[in-house]
Design a protein around this motif. Structure first.
Motif, mmCIF file in Angstrom:
data_model
loop_
_atom_site.group_PDB
_atom_site.id
_atom_site.type_symbol
_atom_site.label_atom_id
_atom_site.label_comp_id
_atom_site.label_asym_id
_atom_site.label_seq_id
_atom_site.Cartn_x
_atom_site.Cartn_y
_atom_site.Cartn_z
ATOM 1 N N UNK A 113 14.156 0.938 4.896
ATOM 2 C CA UNK A 113 13.687 0.843 3.516
ATOM 3 C C UNK A 113 12.243 0.387 3.560
ATOM 4 N N UNK A 114 11.504 0.782 2.557
ATOM 5 C CA UNK A 114 10.118 0.363 2.451
ATOM 6 C C UNK A 114 10.037 -0.807 1.485
ATOM 7 N N UNK A 115 9.580 -1.946 1.972
ATOM 8 C CA UNK A 115 9.302 -3.051 1.063
ATOM 9 C C UNK A 115 8.179 -2.615 0.126
ATOM 10 N N UNK A 116 7.189 -1.922 0.717
ATOM 11 C CA UNK A 116 6.169 -1.254 -0.086
ATOM 12 C C UNK A 116 5.580 -0.099 0.718
ATOM 13 N N UNK A 117 5.179 0.926 0.002
ATOM 14 C CA UNK A 117 4.514 2.109 0.572
ATOM 15 C C UNK A 117 3.438 2.481 -0.431
ATOM 16 N N UNK A 118 2.196 2.182 -0.089
ATOM 17 C CA UNK A 118 1.080 2.449 -0.974
ATOM 18 C C UNK A 118 0.084 3.339 -0.243
ATOM 19 N N UNK A 119 -0.285 4.455 -0.863
ATOM 20 C CA UNK A 119 -1.239 5.369 -0.261
ATOM 21 C C UNK A 119 -2.038 6.036 -1.370
ATOM 22 N N UNK A 120 -3.332 6.085 -1.165
ATOM 23 C CA UNK A 120 -4.200 6.759 -2.106
ATOM 24 C C UNK A 120 -5.623 6.254 -1.980
ATOM 25 N N UNK A 121 -6.549 7.080 -2.394
ATOM 26 C CA UNK A 121 -7.947 6.689 -2.372
ATOM 27 C C UNK A 121 -8.464 6.333 -0.990
ATOM 28 N N UNK A 122 -7.877 6.929 0.038
ATOM 29 C CA UNK A 122 -8.345 6.686 1.397
ATOM 30 C C UNK A 122 -7.766 5.449 2.067
ATOM 31 N N UNK A 123 -6.772 4.818 1.435
ATOM 32 C CA UNK A 123 -6.154 3.613 2.011
ATOM 33 C C UNK A 123 -4.645 3.781 2.082
ATOM 34 N N UNK A 124 -4.052 3.150 3.081
ATOM 35 C CA UNK A 124 -2.604 3.151 3.221
ATOM 36 C C UNK A 124 -2.153 1.751 3.616
#
Length: 185
Positions: A113-124
């Motif tokens: 499971x992902x506690x968080x998965x953030x991607x966008x604007x050149x950052x992950x």
């Protein structure tokens, strides 16, 4: 660990999103992340990377194995020191850019499971927690990417049954270096 890091590292190597495409999932399953990536338009935004030959360099920063017998731990550390920096090449075809394989962003292991998965604007920024056979592996990944490069720090810690408190830190840099040749295919 190989089951968990490789899909995400490959995902970053092959994905670039427009300034508007964003993925932000909290406490999500691999299916939740896959759906969010699809819905975000990251894969269809028209700003995907150029197909070509990608080169990645993995640098092992730290390895801790407190529960292994000293001889075994020393052998593993020596082996890792010999391979402290590894460079690999991978040809990314136009079809792979247009039609990534199922599980591309999320791997195939459904115990995670992902506690968080953030991607966008050149950052992950990702924290993934996997529970397998009495062990828990927590993997953190954070970095930056463009259509032709990515740079990421990764840390993984395992506890429980077979893990023995193993912890590892590494850094990955990758870049598109050329067109693919027939031998790269």
């Amino acid at each position: 660990m190989r089951y968990f890091i490789v899909p995400v590292v490959c995902a970053v190597a092959l994905a670039s999103c427009s300034k508007g495409a964003q993925v932000d999932v909290k406490n999500g399953s691999v299916n939740d992340v896959a759906a969010a990536v699809t819905q975000s338009g990251v894969m269809t935004s028209g700003t995907m990377i150029e197909p070509g030959l990608w080169e990645s360099k993995v640098t092992f920063k730290d390895v801790q194995m407190p529960d292994l017998p000293p001889g075994v731990a020393d052998q593993m550390k020596k082996s890792m020191a010999r391979h402290r920096e590894q460079t690999n090449s991978n040809c990314v075809t136009p079809d792979e850019v247009k039609n990534p394989k199922k599980g591309f962003f999320t791997g195939i292991d459904k115990s995670c499971r992902y506690e968080h998965f953030t991607m966008g604007g050149g950052r992950i920024d990702i924290r993934m927690i996997c529970n397998v056979e009495g062990s828990t592996q927590t993997t953190d990944m954070a970095g930056t990417y463009t259509p032709t490069t990515y740079s990421m720090d990764m840390a993984s810690q395992s506890t429980g049954n077979h893990a023995g408190g193993m912890a590892m830190k590494m850094h990955v840099d990758a870049r598109r270096v050329s067109e693919c040749s027939a031998k790269d295919g």
